[in-house]
Design a protein around this motif. Structure first.
Motif, PDB file in Angstrom:
ATOM      1  N   ASN A 144       0.698   5.093  -5.040  1.00  0.00           N
ATOM      2  CA  ASN A 144       0.164   3.745  -4.803  1.00  0.00           C
ATOM      3  C   ASN A 144       1.047   2.920  -3.858  1.00  0.00           C
ATOM      4  OD1 ASN A 144       1.932   3.915  -7.170  1.00  0.00           O
ATOM      5  ND2 ASN A 144       1.617   1.717  -7.364  1.00  0.00           N
ATOM      6  N   LEU A 177      -4.115   2.466   3.207  1.00  0.00           N
ATOM      7  CA  LEU A 177      -5.121   3.493   2.945  1.00  0.00           C
ATOM      8  C   LEU A 177      -5.730   3.252   1.562  1.00  0.00           C
ATOM      9  CD1 LEU A 177      -2.919   6.482   4.168  1.00  0.00           C
ATOM     10  CD2 LEU A 177      -4.847   5.508   5.424  1.00  0.00           C
ATOM     11  N   LYS A 178      -6.878   3.850   1.303  1.00  0.00           N
ATOM     12  CA  LYS A 178      -7.583   3.614   0.030  1.00  0.00           C
ATOM     13  C   LYS A 178      -6.872   4.303  -1.140  1.00  0.00           C
ATOM     14  CE  LYS A 178     -11.548   2.488  -2.216  1.00  0.00           C
ATOM     15  NZ  LYS A 178     -12.111   1.138  -2.299  1.00  0.00           N
ATOM     16  N   LYS A 179      -6.584   5.598  -0.981  1.00  0.00           N
ATOM     17  CA  LYS A 179      -5.941   6.384  -2.041  1.00  0.00           C
ATOM     18  C   LYS A 179      -5.081   7.467  -1.423  1.00  0.00           C
ATOM     19  CE  LYS A 179      -7.588   5.411  -6.327  1.00  0.00           C
ATOM     20  NZ  LYS A 179      -6.767   5.149  -7.498  1.00  0.00           N
ATOM     21  N   ILE A 180      -3.963   7.751  -2.066  1.00  0.00           N
ATOM     22  CA  ILE A 180      -3.192   8.949  -1.717  1.00  0.00           C
ATOM     23  C   ILE A 180      -2.921   9.700  -3.016  1.00  0.00           C
ATOM     24  CG2 ILE A 180      -1.134   9.940  -0.653  1.00  0.00           C
ATOM     25  CD1 ILE A 180      -0.784   7.369   0.946  1.00  0.00           C
ATOM     26  N   SER A 182       5.613   5.800  -5.479  1.00  0.00           N
ATOM     27  CA  SER A 182       4.659   5.593  -6.575  1.00  0.00           C
ATOM     28  C   SER A 182       5.402   4.988  -7.760  1.00  0.00           C
ATOM     29  CB  SER A 182       4.024   6.927  -6.989  1.00  0.00           C
ATOM     30  OG  SER A 182       4.975   7.717  -7.682  1.00  0.00           O
ATOM     31  N   ASN A 240      -0.919   9.217  -8.262  1.00  0.00           N
ATOM     32  CA  ASN A 240      -1.352   8.227  -7.281  1.00  0.00           C
ATOM     33  C   ASN A 240      -0.117   7.671  -6.562  1.00  0.00           C
ATOM     34  OD1 ASN A 240      -2.555   6.152  -5.867  1.00  0.00           O
ATOM     35  ND2 ASN A 240      -3.044   4.915  -7.658  1.00  0.00           N
ATOM     36  N   LYS A 264       0.486   4.216  -0.357  1.00  0.00           N
ATOM     37  CA  LYS A 264      -0.890   3.828   0.023  1.00  0.00           C
ATOM     38  C   LYS A 264      -0.932   2.393   0.547  1.00  0.00           C
ATOM     39  CE  LYS A 264      -3.411   2.065  -3.030  1.00  0.00           C
ATOM     40  NZ  LYS A 264      -3.851   0.691  -3.485  1.00  0.00           N
ATOM     41  N   ARG A 318      -9.327   8.473   1.718  1.00  0.00           N
ATOM     42  CA  ARG A 318      -8.815   9.051   0.472  1.00  0.00           C
ATOM     43  C   ARG A 318      -8.103  10.348   0.834  1.00  0.00           C
ATOM     44  NH1 ARG A 318     -11.188   7.426  -4.338  1.00  0.00           N
ATOM     45  NH2 ARG A 318     -12.763   5.799  -4.141  1.00  0.00           N
TER      46      ARG A 318
END
Length: 331
Positions: A14, A22-25, A272, A12, A17, A309
């Motif tokens: 995070n 954005l919601k998720k990468i 991340s 993730n 993101k 996503r």
């Protein structure tokens, strides 16, 4: 079913993101693939396994910019087969050594990758060697299809890892197009909803982008090799083209400028909570996503928003350790 097989991590991103809203990468980390540090390990070795069919008296051959050749050499060693690997003068000596480590004979060819492929085909026909190539040409389709089938394992793993949650956008690196097309085929098989497909290439070798524009395969003359060596390809392969031409939503080409900074950001946990070893060809999806997100017109065009996503592929780790340390100034 191989003893050494295990799924690679889906990380993730995070911090990235949050920065891009954005919601998720998701980042598929292929630096952990077997001991070869590249998604290519899934293809070449699998094809060697299939075409040898238990025979021990065959010799396999291939042309490579590095990672595919390592996979073929490793696959040959697993089965006790002899192996000939053709590389161009542009391939680093440390990549050549990594291939030799598996007992393969490495043959250097003057010129670029295309020259090494021509020489591989010529010598293989003359000596009756079995070519295990990840590009297709006239009457040579079966082996590239097997290789792409091997790559599909990545997608099977991903949809197990994200528990079949829908993806909105997938950024895919393209050299000759094999990985990109294989992932698209895998998505069609494993995903309930088809996400937007964005192909990313070096601006020095944007053969898919130009082919999509012209609606037919375009062969480019590469005047200056990209730092993303495995993606420095002037022509899309036939089988991938048949998938890419109907499945690609957008094409993006990127310069080499951001490759090293992104490798550094991955390694220093800036994207991340996990330290990630990403080689040159692991960076394009991040570079393209970041560039698009900071251009409101493009961001709106491809519908990137707080509900998106994203899936990115870190398709290699430090497959050339000498180059990796040099680029990141690691002593």
């Amino acid at each position: 079913k191989w003893n050494s097989y295990k799924p690679t991590p889906l990380i993730n991103l995070n911090k990235l993101k949050d920065k891009l809203n954005l919601k998720k990468i998701y980042y598929k980390d292929e630096s952990k693939r077997f001991n070869l540090k590249s998604f290519k390990a899934l293809g070449g070795a699998y094809a060697v396994n299939k075409i040898s069919n238990g025979k021990k008296n065959i010799i396999v051959s291939t042309a490579t910019a590095g990672n595919h050749g390592r996979s073929v050499a490793w696959g040959a060693k697993r089965l006790g087969l002899k192996c000939k690997i053709f590389i161009s003068e542009n391939v680093s000596e440390s990549r050549a050594k990594a291939i030799k480590k598996f007992g393969a004979k490495v043959i250097r060819v003057k010129g670029n990758y295309d020259n090494s492929l021509k020489e591989c085909i010529k010598q293989s026909k003359k000596n009756n060697w079995k070519i295990v190539q990840d590009v297709s040409w006239k009457n040579y389709n079966y082996v590239p299809q097997i290789i792409m089938a091997g790559y599909c394992i990545m997608v099977k793993e991903i949809f197990n890892q994200i528990k079949n949650k829908n993806l909105s956008h997938v950024f895919l690196q393209a050299g000759v197009g094999g990985m990109a097309a294989a992932v698209i085929a895998g998505i069609a098989k494993y995903s309930k909803k088809i996400p937007k497909i964005i192909i990313v290439e070096p601006d020095k070798a944007e053969c898919v982008l130009q082919s999509i524009k012209e609606k037919k395969p375009v062969k480019l003359k590469i005047l200056d090799e990209s730092i993303m060596g495995g993606m420095s390809c002037g022509e899309v392969s036939n089988i991938p083209w048949n998938i890419l031409k109907t499945s690609t939503n957008y094409c993006v080409s990127i310069s080499d400028d951001m490759v090293v900074p992104v490798m550094s950001l991955l390694a220093s946990k800036h994207l991340s909570n996990t330290k990630i070893e990403g080689g040159e060809c692991a960076t394009p999806g991040i570079i393209a996503l970041n560039g698009i997100c900071f251009n409101n017109k493009l961001r709106n065009k491809i519908k990137l928003n707080k509900n998106s996503r994203i899936l990115l592929f870190g398709c290699e780790g430090a497959t050339d350790k000498v180059m990796y340390k040099k680029l990141l100034k690691i002593k």
